[in-house]
Design a protein around this motif. Structure first.
Motif, PDB file in Angstrom:
ATOM      1  N   THR A  44       8.914  -9.174  -4.187  1.00 50.31           N
ATOM      2  CA  THR A  44       8.629  -7.883  -3.550  1.00 50.31           C
ATOM      3  C   THR A  44       9.439  -6.770  -4.207  1.00 50.31           C
ATOM      4  O   THR A  44       8.916  -5.698  -4.526  1.00 50.31           O
ATOM      5  CB  THR A  44       8.940  -7.945  -2.048  1.00 50.31           C
ATOM      6  OG1 THR A  44       8.172  -8.981  -1.451  1.00 50.31           O
ATOM      7  CG2 THR A  44       8.623  -6.618  -1.367  1.00 50.31           C
ATOM      8  N   PHE A  48       7.879  -3.679  -6.498  1.00 49.64           N
ATOM      9  CA  PHE A  48       8.082  -2.266  -6.157  1.00 49.64           C
ATOM     10  C   PHE A  48       8.785  -1.542  -7.299  1.00 49.64           C
ATOM     11  O   PHE A  48       8.412  -0.413  -7.654  1.00 49.64           O
ATOM     12  CB  PHE A  48       8.892  -2.121  -4.868  1.00 49.64           C
ATOM     13  CG  PHE A  48       9.043  -0.692  -4.440  1.00 49.64           C
ATOM     14  CD1 PHE A  48       8.064  -0.079  -3.670  1.00 49.64           C
ATOM     15  CD2 PHE A  48      10.134   0.064  -4.834  1.00 49.64           C
ATOM     16  CE1 PHE A  48       8.178   1.255  -3.304  1.00 49.64           C
ATOM     17  CE2 PHE A  48      10.265   1.396  -4.469  1.00 49.64           C
ATOM     18  CZ  PHE A  48       9.284   1.992  -3.696  1.00 49.64           C
ATOM     19  N   TYR A  62      10.093   4.339  -9.363  1.00 46.65           N
ATOM     20  CA  TYR A  62      10.044   3.353  -8.273  1.00 46.65           C
ATOM     21  C   TYR A  62      11.337   2.544  -8.218  1.00 46.65           C
ATOM     22  O   TYR A  62      11.856   2.246  -7.134  1.00 46.65           O
ATOM     23  CB  TYR A  62       8.841   2.421  -8.459  1.00 46.65           C
ATOM     24  CG  TYR A  62       7.508   3.123  -8.385  1.00 46.65           C
ATOM     25  CD1 TYR A  62       6.838   3.269  -7.177  1.00 46.65           C
ATOM     26  CD2 TYR A  62       6.906   3.652  -9.529  1.00 46.65           C
ATOM     27  CE1 TYR A  62       5.611   3.918  -7.106  1.00 46.65           C
ATOM     28  CE2 TYR A  62       5.690   4.308  -9.473  1.00 46.65           C
ATOM     29  CZ  TYR A  62       5.043   4.436  -8.257  1.00 46.65           C
ATOM     30  OH  TYR A  62       3.832   5.085  -8.194  1.00 46.65           O
ATOM     31  N   LEU A  66      14.097   2.349  -5.036  1.00 51.09           N
ATOM     32  CA  LEU A  66      14.616   1.091  -4.489  1.00 51.09           C
ATOM     33  C   LEU A  66      16.141   1.064  -4.565  1.00 51.09           C
ATOM     34  O   LEU A  66      16.817   0.628  -3.620  1.00 51.09           O
ATOM     35  CB  LEU A  66      14.030  -0.090  -5.257  1.00 51.09           C
ATOM     36  CG  LEU A  66      14.349  -1.481  -4.686  1.00 51.09           C
ATOM     37  CD1 LEU A  66      13.626  -1.689  -3.357  1.00 51.09           C
ATOM     38  CD2 LEU A  66      13.954  -2.576  -5.666  1.00 51.09           C
ATOM     39  N   LEU A 106       1.633   1.675  -2.492  1.00 49.67           N
ATOM     40  CA  LEU A 106       2.012   0.840  -1.342  1.00 49.67           C
ATOM     41  C   LEU A 106       0.806   0.401  -0.523  1.00 49.67           C
ATOM     42  O   LEU A 106       0.858  -0.623   0.166  1.00 49.67           O
ATOM     43  CB  LEU A 106       3.009   1.585  -0.460  1.00 49.67           C
ATOM     44  CG  LEU A 106       4.407   1.761  -1.055  1.00 49.67           C
ATOM     45  CD1 LEU A 106       5.265   2.651  -0.161  1.00 49.67           C
ATOM     46  CD2 LEU A 106       5.089   0.410  -1.255  1.00 49.67           C
ATOM     47  N   ARG A 110      -1.635  -4.571  -3.775  1.00 43.01           N
ATOM     48  CA  ARG A 110      -0.506  -5.437  -3.396  1.00 43.01           C
ATOM     49  C   ARG A 110       0.109  -5.021  -2.057  1.00 43.01           C
ATOM     50  O   ARG A 110       1.271  -5.320  -1.779  1.00 43.01           O
ATOM     51  CB  ARG A 110       0.553  -5.423  -4.499  1.00 43.01           C
ATOM     52  CG  ARG A 110      -0.022  -5.672  -5.880  1.00 43.01           C
ATOM     53  CD  ARG A 110       1.031  -5.975  -6.901  1.00 43.01           C
ATOM     54  NE  ARG A 110       1.600  -7.298  -6.716  1.00 43.01           N
ATOM     55  CZ  ARG A 110       2.556  -7.816  -7.495  1.00 43.01           C
ATOM     56  NH1 ARG A 110       3.017  -7.106  -8.514  1.00 43.01           N
ATOM     57  NH2 ARG A 110       3.040  -9.015  -7.293  1.00 43.01           N
ATOM     58  N   SER A 111      -0.672  -4.345  -1.248  1.00 37.58           N
ATOM     59  CA  SER A 111      -0.156  -3.824   0.024  1.00 37.58           C
ATOM     60  C   SER A 111       0.414  -4.927   0.924  1.00 37.58           C
ATOM     61  O   SER A 111       1.396  -4.701   1.640  1.00 37.58           O
ATOM     62  CB  SER A 111      -1.254  -3.056   0.773  1.00 37.58           C
ATOM     63  OG  SER A 111      -2.360  -3.897   1.034  1.00 37.58           O
ATOM     64  N   PHE A 114       4.082  -5.608   0.423  1.00 36.57           N
ATOM     65  CA  PHE A 114       5.041  -4.614   0.904  1.00 36.57           C
ATOM     66  C   PHE A 114       4.974  -4.369   2.408  1.00 36.57           C
ATOM     67  O   PHE A 114       5.914  -3.811   2.981  1.00 36.57           O
ATOM     68  CB  PHE A 114       4.806  -3.272   0.186  1.00 36.57           C
ATOM     69  CG  PHE A 114       4.812  -3.360  -1.305  1.00 36.57           C
ATOM     70  CD1 PHE A 114       5.923  -3.842  -1.987  1.00 36.57           C
ATOM     71  CD2 PHE A 114       3.706  -2.970  -2.051  1.00 36.57           C
ATOM     72  CE1 PHE A 114       5.940  -3.919  -3.369  1.00 36.57           C
ATOM     73  CE2 PHE A 114       3.701  -3.040  -3.426  1.00 36.57           C
ATOM     74  CZ  PHE A 114       4.817  -3.531  -4.093  1.00 36.57           C
ATOM     75  N   CYS A 117       7.919  -5.082   4.660  1.00 37.94           N
ATOM     76  CA  CYS A 117       9.244  -4.733   4.140  1.00 37.94           C
ATOM     77  C   CYS A 117       9.459  -3.230   3.989  1.00 37.94           C
ATOM     78  O   CYS A 117      10.550  -2.723   4.289  1.00 37.94           O
ATOM     79  CB  CYS A 117       9.470  -5.405   2.780  1.00 37.94           C
ATOM     80  SG  CYS A 117       9.495  -7.193   2.820  1.00 37.94           S
ATOM     81  N   ILE A 118       8.433  -2.523   3.492  1.00 38.65           N
ATOM     82  CA  ILE A 118       8.615  -1.122   3.130  1.00 38.65           C
ATOM     83  C   ILE A 118       7.515  -0.278   3.757  1.00 38.65           C
ATOM     84  O   ILE A 118       6.340  -0.640   3.716  1.00 38.65           O
ATOM     85  CB  ILE A 118       8.578  -0.951   1.591  1.00 38.65           C
ATOM     86  CG1 ILE A 118       9.649  -1.810   0.922  1.00 38.65           C
ATOM     87  CG2 ILE A 118       8.777   0.518   1.202  1.00 38.65           C
ATOM     88  CD1 ILE A 118       9.554  -1.838  -0.601  1.00 38.65           C
TER      89      ILE A 118
END
Length: 299
Positions: A44, A48, A62, A66, A106, A110-111, A114, A117-118
């Motif tokens: 993950t 990101f 990105y 993070l 996001l 690949r949503s 994430f 988590c985000i």
């Protein structure tokens, strides 16, 4: 003495009436916890950090978001405030916010990776971490090691912009094409049209002066026929005039400019641009070389 202790191996699960001495050091326990969380969250974090596509020579917006989350004391980060605090990344992070790239990423393919988590709220530009385990993981990342594992060459940037474009209005088509292509490579470029909303109500000379004097690592000068005639190009050239001696000005000579007009710049390396030539291929060649140039500087 009553005590409740947690053992990483699961030997102690509840309160005990007698004290149990744990000989394992705290650092070993933390490392074991981090390794366990890494198996759950490394993919993950890496996904990101790279964004939609890994640009190993780019500004890594990105990755920096993070990093800011991981080094923050809070679970939420106001990205508007963050770029004020870290102005060298203002251009690249503002780009992915303002153009909707961050939100689209996001919520894209690949949503699911994430989702738990985000979370990002585009209306307020606040990004937050939802999972306490993920918070612990990113707060304990060894960032230098992680940056290399992810695939980036560098995490340190010397300037607010990699390149600043200086040009006369009649050559805006070339400037805009260069800006768009470089932006795709996550190279940070000062291009006036992209910053109009920030220049509003500012003293324009005070705003632009520092960018051309020092805030851009390199200045790319589009030397078309009208360049010496315009007020603002004369102002800009005054700001970076002294930088010709420190190898940070890159000329682009247009074949439409009168012969001999820019002879004093021909002692340094630059590009030739032919108005009668293939526009797209020339832009691509210049961009490719500029990306290699900035990559070499970073490495």
């Amino acid at each position: 003495m009553l005590s409740k202790e947690i053992c990483i191996h699961g030997d102690i699960l509840e309160a005990k009436e007698k004290t149990t001495v744990v000989t394992t050091s705290l650092e070993v326990i933390k490392e074991k916890v981090f390794d366990d969380l890494g198996r759950a969250f490394y993919d993950t974090a890496r996904a990101f950090a790279t964004g939609p596509k890994l640009r190993k020579d780019g500004r890594a917006p990105y990755l920096h978001i993070l990093y800011w989350l991981g080094t923050s004391n809070e679970w939420a980060l106001d990205l508007i405030e963050a770029v004020r605090k870290f102005p060298k990344h203002r251009s690249s992070v503002n780009t992915i916010m303002e153009k909707g790239y961050l939100e689209g990423f996001l919520n894209g393919e690949r949503s699911e990776l994430f989702a738990e988590c985000i979370h990002y709220e585009p209306n307020t530009h606040v990004i937050s971490v939802e999972d306490p385990k993920f918070v612990y993981y990113i707060r304990n990342i060894q960032w230098k090691k992680f940056v290399l594992q992810v695939g980036y060459k560098s995490f340190n940037f010397k300037s607010s912009y990699d390149y600043a474009l200086s040009f006369a209005g009649c050559d805006r088509d070339v400037a805009e094409a260069l800006f768009n292509k470089l932006e795709e490579e996550e190279v940070s470029v000062f291009y006036d049209k992209n910053e109009q909303h920030r220049i509003l109500a500012e003293n324009v000379e005070e705003y632009l002066g520092p960018i051309y004097r020092s805030e851009a690592q390199f200045v790319v000068v589009l030397l078309g026929p009208d360049y010496p005639k315009r007020v603002w190009t004369r102002f800009e050239s005054e700001q970076f005039r002294d930088r010709f001696g420190d190898a940070s000005v890159i000329p682009v000579w247009f074949d439409t400019a009168p012969t001999g007009l820019f002879d004093d710049t021909t002692k340094i390396g630059g590009f030739h641009f032919y108005r009668s030539g293939d526009f797209e291929s020339q832009i691509n060649e210049i961009v490719s070389t500029l990306v290699k140039k900035i990559a070499e500087e970073r490495s």
